[in-house]
Design a protein around this motif. Structure first.
Motif, PDB file in Angstrom:
ATOM      1  N   THR A  95      -2.546  36.628  88.674  1.00 52.62           N
ATOM      2  CA  THR A  95      -2.400  36.462  90.123  1.00 52.62           C
ATOM      3  C   THR A  95      -2.012  35.020  90.432  1.00 52.62           C
ATOM      4  O   THR A  95      -2.257  34.111  89.630  1.00 52.62           O
ATOM      5  N   ALA A  96      -1.419  34.799  91.584  1.00 53.73           N
ATOM      6  CA  ALA A  96      -0.939  33.456  91.946  1.00 53.73           C
ATOM      7  C   ALA A  96      -2.047  32.408  91.882  1.00 53.73           C
ATOM      8  O   ALA A  96      -1.829  31.286  91.428  1.00 53.73           O
ATOM      9  N   ASN A  99      -2.529  31.555  88.223  1.00 54.78           N
ATOM     10  CA  ASN A  99      -1.308  31.468  87.415  1.00 54.78           C
ATOM     11  C   ASN A  99      -0.335  30.439  87.997  1.00 54.78           C
ATOM     12  O   ASN A  99       0.846  30.726  88.159  1.00 54.78           O
ATOM     13  N   GLY A 100      -0.868  29.275  88.333  1.00 56.92           N
ATOM     14  CA  GLY A 100      -0.006  28.188  88.789  1.00 56.92           C
ATOM     15  C   GLY A 100       0.756  28.476  90.074  1.00 56.92           C
ATOM     16  O   GLY A 100       1.860  27.974  90.266  1.00 56.92           O
ATOM     17  N   GLY A 101       0.191  29.307  90.951  1.00 55.73           N
ATOM     18  CA  GLY A 101       0.829  29.594  92.235  1.00 55.73           C
ATOM     19  C   GLY A 101       1.862  30.699  92.197  1.00 55.73           C
ATOM     20  O   GLY A 101       2.476  31.025  93.216  1.00 55.73           O
ATOM     21  N   ARG A 102       2.080  31.312  91.026  1.00 55.52           N
ATOM     22  CA  ARG A 102       3.095  32.361  90.908  1.00 55.52           C
ATOM     23  C   ARG A 102       2.455  33.641  90.379  1.00 55.52           C
ATOM     24  O   ARG A 102       1.816  33.645  89.329  1.00 55.52           O
ATOM     25  N   SER A 103       2.643  34.725  91.102  1.00 54.57           N
ATOM     26  CA  SER A 103       2.115  36.005  90.652  1.00 54.57           C
ATOM     27  C   SER A 103       3.033  36.596  89.581  1.00 54.57           C
ATOM     28  O   SER A 103       4.252  36.633  89.742  1.00 54.57           O
ATOM     29  N   ALA A 104       2.418  37.056  88.498  1.00 61.41           N
ATOM     30  CA  ALA A 104       3.155  37.732  87.428  1.00 61.41           C
ATOM     31  C   ALA A 104       2.510  39.089  87.129  1.00 61.41           C
ATOM     32  O   ALA A 104       2.665  39.625  86.032  1.00 61.41           O
TER      33      ALA A 104
END
Length: 126
Positions: A95-96, A99-104
């Motif tokens: 989740t963001a 995960n460094g502000g980015r959702s994967a």
């Protein structure tokens, strides 16, 4: 994993420092996303780093129940009356916020289940 007698938790007059002294180490476990307990007292816990689910028996023995790359951060497991262990692969680490502000996150979120030796305790949360 630690343990404490419920009598200590049930007594609101016990000071916090005394409560802390009553906590006892019980079993070395990995970082976990969630747990479930069956009628025999076995605790199932997810190992989020190794994508597996472990079973900790009342005698403190630990065994791997399942390991699979699809078990991405299993969280909030539960047992049903048919002795099926349900394992949501929540992917929280993707989740963001984690995960460094980015959702994967790979949608849809999947829930896996498998048979285990016992169902939930007779007095469950439901």
């Amino acid at each position: 994993m630690s343990r404490i007698g419920t009598r200590w938790l049930d007594d609101p007059t016990v000071p916090a420092d005394e409560l802390a002294r009553q906590v006892q180490p019980w079993c070395e476990t990995p970082s976990t996303g969630g747990t479930a307990i069956d009628a025999t007292g076995t605790v199932y816990l997810s190992d989020v780093e190794r994508r597996r689910v472990l079973a900790v028996a009342p005698d403190r023995s630990v065994r791997t129940v399942v390991a699979d790359p699809r078990l991405a951060w299993v969280d909030t497991m539960w047992l049903d009356a048919d002795a099926q262990l349900w394992m949501p692969a929540a992917q929280l680490h993707l989740t963001a916020g984690l995960n460094g502000g980015r959702s994967a996150v790979d949608y849809p979120i999947r829930i896996y289940r498998m048979p285990v030796e016992a169902g939930p305790p007779p007095v469950d949360h439901s």
